[in-house]
Design a protein around this motif. Structure first.
Motif, PDB file in Angstrom:
ATOM      1  N   UNK A 132       0.857  -1.129   0.067  1.00 34.32           N
ATOM      2  CA  UNK A 132       0.028  -0.075   0.133  1.00 34.32           C
ATOM      3  C   UNK A 132       0.842   1.325   0.123  1.00 34.32           C
ATOM      4  N   UNK A 133       1.729   1.250   0.908  1.00 36.68           N
ATOM      5  CA  UNK A 133       2.696   2.429   0.971  1.00 36.68           C
ATOM      6  C   UNK A 133       3.419   2.612  -0.434  1.00 36.68           C
ATOM      7  N   UNK A 134       4.016   1.519  -1.178  1.00 35.85           N
ATOM      8  CA  UNK A 134       4.679   1.576  -2.357  1.00 35.85           C
ATOM      9  C   UNK A 134       3.606   2.165  -3.329  1.00 35.85           C
ATOM     10  N   UNK A 135       2.190   1.691  -3.377  1.00 30.35           N
ATOM     11  CA  UNK A 135       1.547   2.096  -4.456  1.00 30.35           C
ATOM     12  C   UNK A 135       1.363   3.527  -4.444  1.00 30.35           C
ATOM     13  N   UNK A 136       0.969   4.106  -3.128  1.00 30.66           N
ATOM     14  CA  UNK A 136       0.357   5.458  -3.004  1.00 30.66           C
ATOM     15  C   UNK A 136       1.552   6.614  -3.196  1.00 30.66           C
ATOM     16  N   UNK A 137       2.641   5.842  -2.697  1.00 26.54           N
ATOM     17  CA  UNK A 137       4.063   6.705  -2.885  1.00 26.54           C
ATOM     18  C   UNK A 137       4.222   7.041  -4.324  1.00 26.54           C
ATOM     19  N   UNK A 138       4.224   5.968  -4.966  1.00 24.96           N
ATOM     20  CA  UNK A 138       4.572   5.969  -6.382  1.00 24.96           C
ATOM     21  C   UNK A 138       3.622   6.753  -7.152  1.00 24.96           C
ATOM     22  N   UNK A 139       2.309   6.740  -6.807  1.00 25.94           N
ATOM     23  CA  UNK A 139       1.085   7.555  -7.462  1.00 25.94           C
ATOM     24  C   UNK A 139       1.379   8.841  -7.215  1.00 25.94           C
ATOM     25  N   UNK A 140       1.831   9.287  -6.210  1.00 30.44           N
ATOM     26  CA  UNK A 140       2.160  10.737  -5.543  1.00 30.44           C
ATOM     27  C   UNK A 140       3.318  11.259  -6.455  1.00 30.44           C
ATOM     28  N   UNK A 141       4.500  10.197  -6.426  1.00 35.90           N
ATOM     29  CA  UNK A 141       5.878  10.827  -7.174  1.00 35.90           C
ATOM     30  C   UNK A 141       5.459  10.923  -8.553  1.00 35.90           C
ATOM     31  N   UNK A 142       4.346   9.917  -9.165  1.00 37.86           N
ATOM     32  CA  UNK A 142       4.219  10.286 -10.597  1.00 37.86           C
ATOM     33  C   UNK A 142       3.459  11.647 -10.907  1.00 37.86           C
ATOM     34  N   UNK A 143       2.563  12.028  -9.901  1.00 39.24           N
ATOM     35  CA  UNK A 143       1.897  13.057 -10.177  1.00 39.24           C
ATOM     36  C   UNK A 143       2.979  14.393 -10.160  1.00 39.24           C
ATOM     37  N   UNK A 144       3.893  14.364  -9.170  1.00 41.43           N
ATOM     38  CA  UNK A 144       4.951  15.410  -9.080  1.00 41.43           C
ATOM     39  C   UNK A 144       5.938  15.708 -10.230  1.00 41.43           C
ATOM     40  N   UNK A 145       6.140  14.230 -10.522  1.00 43.78           N
ATOM     41  CA  UNK A 145       7.089  14.092 -12.025  1.00 43.78           C
ATOM     42  C   UNK A 145       6.546  14.989 -13.193  1.00 43.78           C
ATOM     43  N   UNK A 146       5.080  14.431 -13.297  1.00 43.93           N
ATOM     44  CA  UNK A 146       4.359  15.055 -14.469  1.00 43.93           C
ATOM     45  C   UNK A 146       4.611  16.685 -14.424  1.00 43.93           C
ATOM     46  N   UNK A 147       4.310  17.245 -12.987  1.00 45.71           N
ATOM     47  CA  UNK A 147       4.218  18.474 -13.129  1.00 45.71           C
ATOM     48  C   UNK A 147       5.612  18.922 -13.269  1.00 45.71           C
ATOM     49  N   UNK A 148       6.796  18.294 -12.560  1.00 49.48           N
ATOM     50  CA  UNK A 148       8.174  18.838 -12.961  1.00 49.48           C
ATOM     51  C   UNK A 148       8.388  18.750 -14.491  1.00 49.48           C
ATOM     52  N   UNK A 149       8.001  17.688 -15.082  1.00 48.81           N
ATOM     53  CA  UNK A 149       8.368  17.703 -16.597  1.00 48.81           C
ATOM     54  C   UNK A 149       7.854  18.746 -17.175  1.00 48.81           C
ATOM     55  N   UNK A 150       6.397  19.276 -16.863  1.00 52.67           N
ATOM     56  CA  UNK A 150       5.835  20.305 -17.572  1.00 52.67           C
ATOM     57  C   UNK A 150       6.625  21.734 -17.367  1.00 52.67           C
ATOM     58  N   UNK A 151       7.180  21.650 -16.185  1.00 55.02           N
ATOM     59  CA  UNK A 151       7.956  22.983 -15.917  1.00 55.02           C
ATOM     60  C   UNK A 151       9.214  23.097 -16.734  1.00 55.02           C
ATOM     61  N   UNK A 152       9.792  21.790 -16.857  1.00 54.96           N
ATOM     62  CA  UNK A 152      10.836  21.785 -17.607  1.00 54.96           C
ATOM     63  C   UNK A 152      10.750  22.217 -19.140  1.00 54.96           C
ATOM     64  N   UNK A 153       9.553  21.563 -19.670  1.00 53.59           N
ATOM     65  CA  UNK A 153       9.220  21.817 -21.089  1.00 53.59           C
ATOM     66  C   UNK A 153       8.902  23.364 -21.301  1.00 53.59           C
TER      67      UNK A 153
END
Length: 592
Positions: A132-153
């Motif tokens: 459970x901790x792995x799944x929810x942390x990975x989902x959160x990491x994916x969200x902030x990764x997409x935000x970060x990628x959008x900033x880089x672009x």
């Protein structure tokens, strides 16, 4: 968005999101527990309260942050935003790796029939808790990764995002490396314990009993070490590959952070290897002093230092070679020499410190033993072994690293001049001058204090031994002080000699319309400050300088001659190939 407001927005967003995330994790764990929910009302209520409080707080501040970054390129490129986004990735991915480690560790422990509670991590948790901790942390990491990628672009200004990305990569490199080192140490310690037990069995004949005892007590180290290696190796490999691929960019390859990380990894490894090797020598010397110690007992005693020295030694070799390659690829400039110098002087300082401690404690031991203050027992064995081990490790290290630096400083060329004037060398010399002087002062003060106490009728116990110890310390610190003072004086004399030779080859011509006080004072000051420099005065009323004077490397002239030079002087100044130094004297129509 100003800096203070930005800090507030991102700090609240970070904390509130973590509150929501771990509230969701606890809620999901409670729901998966099923029939145990009734008995976990407090845990369930806590999770729900965290979620209900955290969600509106996070959403409000996150929407404000996103609006600001969308409307203003400065907000989008801000350092605090970069810290927040990369910090969120760390705050979600590190727990992910942590829970994966707990999952693997517990599975290995179960497969090896290890008693409950001997796992390195994850004790008291179920597999579902980690998943459970792995799944929810990975989902959160994916969200902030997409935000970060959008900033880089999007268009960015400044170096905040590249710098934070660089720091983020090296954090993962160090984290993965740390996991590998701890795992390797655990496995080596288990194997050495197994070897010691096997050797003891062959000596005593109790094969089954001791091996079974060892397996039940220490096999958890094997399971813990393997789980650390399984998780740490891909983490480190991915971070290293990520960094290596980024080195195509010159800014990444030449970044100060990269050099700092490499130096820190090398020097931490050096310190651990030196300490571990010293402990190893100490145990070997104890074995030599204690005739009854068996080989199995020696292996058992050297278990910890060997298991620490091997992984850190490999880290030293690996990153030391990378550091040397990085330094050698730099152009042959003072910076390249300075980086090499920094590496050698730090090692020399470590070696000299260890050697000095070894010599000091060995002589003190011999003094005490010769006066009958100590006997030849187990404690004495340990003290003498520690002293000799420190000396055996420190002296060769100091000699190997100090010798090339001493030779470099004696060279009478530009490289030697840089070496003598380098901040690292001066820091090294003055550090040991300071330590030597403080040691002499303290030893002398204590020696005077003890003697005055004795004269006044209150002698301390073991007077002769105390006096000899302090006198020994005084002599050793005086030698340390004298040696480095001699080095400093040699550097100064050699620098003065070379500078005088340079001055002698740099004649200076002073042009003057008349013998003013300014001109005469200037000439006098030059001859006093740089006596080896040839200084000549030429009055323009005597015509242009002859061929001998024209060979000067620099000409000094007042401003009135620059503003209104005679025709002959004007032509001569135009053809003069040396440096032109103008004195700001008054001239009609010219203002300084």
């Amino acid at each position: 968005m100003n800096t203070i407001k930005r800090f507030y927005i991102y700090a609240v967003a970070f904390i509130s999101f973590e509150v929501v995330l771990w509230g969701l994790i606890e809620l999901a764990r409670s729901l998966v527990a099923g029939s145990e929910i009734a008995s976990q009302a407090s845990q369930l209520a806590a999770a729900l309260s965290l979620i209900l409080v955290g969600i509106p707080v996070f959403l409000i501040h996150w929407i404000i942050a996103q609006r600001g970054s969308t409307a203003d390129i400065e907000d989008r490129s801000a350092r605090l935003r970069a810290i927040f986004l990369y910090g969120m990735l760390l705050a979600t991915l590190l727990p992910t790796v942590h829970n994966m480690l707990a999952l693997v560790n517990r599975q290995l422990a179960d497969s090896m029939n290890i008693e409950i509670g001997q796992e390195l991590i994850g004790f008291g948790q179920a597999a579902s808790d980690n998943l459970i901790a792995i799944a929810l942390n990975l989902a959160s990491a994916l969200f902030f990764y997409l935000v970060l990628r959008n900033d880089w672009q999007s268009p960015l200004v400044g170096d905040a995002f590249p710098e934070m990305r660089r720091i983020y990569r090296y954090i993962w490199l160090i984290y993965g490396l740390g996991i590998i080192i701890v795992g390797s140490q655990q496995i080596l310690e288990y194997l050495l314990s197994l070897a010691a037990a096997s050797g003891n069995d062959r000596i005593t004949g109790g094969v089954n009993l001791s091996l079974l005892q060892l397996n039940s007590a220490d096999i958890s180290q094997l399971a813990n070490g393997l789980s650390l290696i399984i998780i740490g190796l891909p983490t480190f490999a991915f971070a290293a590959f990520w960094i290596q691929r980024s080195l195509i960019n010159a800014a990444e390859r030449l970044s100060m952070l990269r050099l700092v990380v490499l130096y820190c990894l090398v020097f931490v490894s050096v310190v651990v290897v030196l300490i571990s090797t010293g402990m190893l020598f100490e145990k070997i010397l104890l074995w030599l002093f204690a005739e009854s110690m068996t080989a199995a007992e020696l292996i058992s005693l050297t278990n910890r230092p060997v298991s620490a020295a091997v992984p850190f030694g490999l880290v030293w070799i690996y990153f030391g070679s990378i550091l040397s390659r990085e330094v050698n690829t730099l152009p042959n400039t003072p910076r390249r020499s300075g980086l090499r110098r920094l590496y050698l002087y730090i090692l020399a300082a470590l070696g000299l410190t260890a050697a000095f401690i070894g010599v000091h404690t060995t002589i003190i031991f011999l003094v005490d033993y010769s006066l009958g203050e100590i006997s030849w027992d187990v404690i004495s064995h340990s003290n003498l072994a520690s002293s000799l081990a420190s000396l055996a490790i420190g002296l060769p290290l100091w000699f190997i690293t100090w010798r090339p630096m001493a030779i470099e400083a004696k060279i009478s060329n530009e490289a030697g001049d840089y070496a003598r004037r380098s901040l690292v060398r001066k820091s090294y010399i003055f550090l040991f001058l300071f330590l030597g002087l403080m040691g002499v002062m303290f030893s002398t003060g204590m020696l005077i204090f003890i003697n005055l106490r004795t004269i006044l009728g209150d002698p301390p116990d073991h007077l002769v031994a105390e006096q000899l110890r302090l006198f020994t310390s005084l002599i050793l610190f005086a030698l340390l002080l004298g040696y480095h003072w001699r080095i400093l004086r040699k550097d100064i004399r050699l620098a003065e000699s070379i500078l005088s030779k340079k001055h002698a080859k740099y004649p200076v011509l002073v042009l003057a319309s008349e013998d003013t006080d300014l001109i005469m004072n200037l000439v006098e000051a030059l001859r006093r400050q740089v006596p080896a420099m040839p200084v000549s005065i030429h009055r323009v009323s005597q015509g242009t300088p002859d061929e001998i004077l024209s060979a000067a490397k620099a000409v000094i002239l007042p401003a009135e001659l620059v503003a209104n030079p005679p025709e002959g002087l004007r032509v001569w100044l135009k053809t003069f190939s040396g440096e032109h130094v103008v004195l700001p004297t008054p001239a009609d129509g010219w203002h300084w």
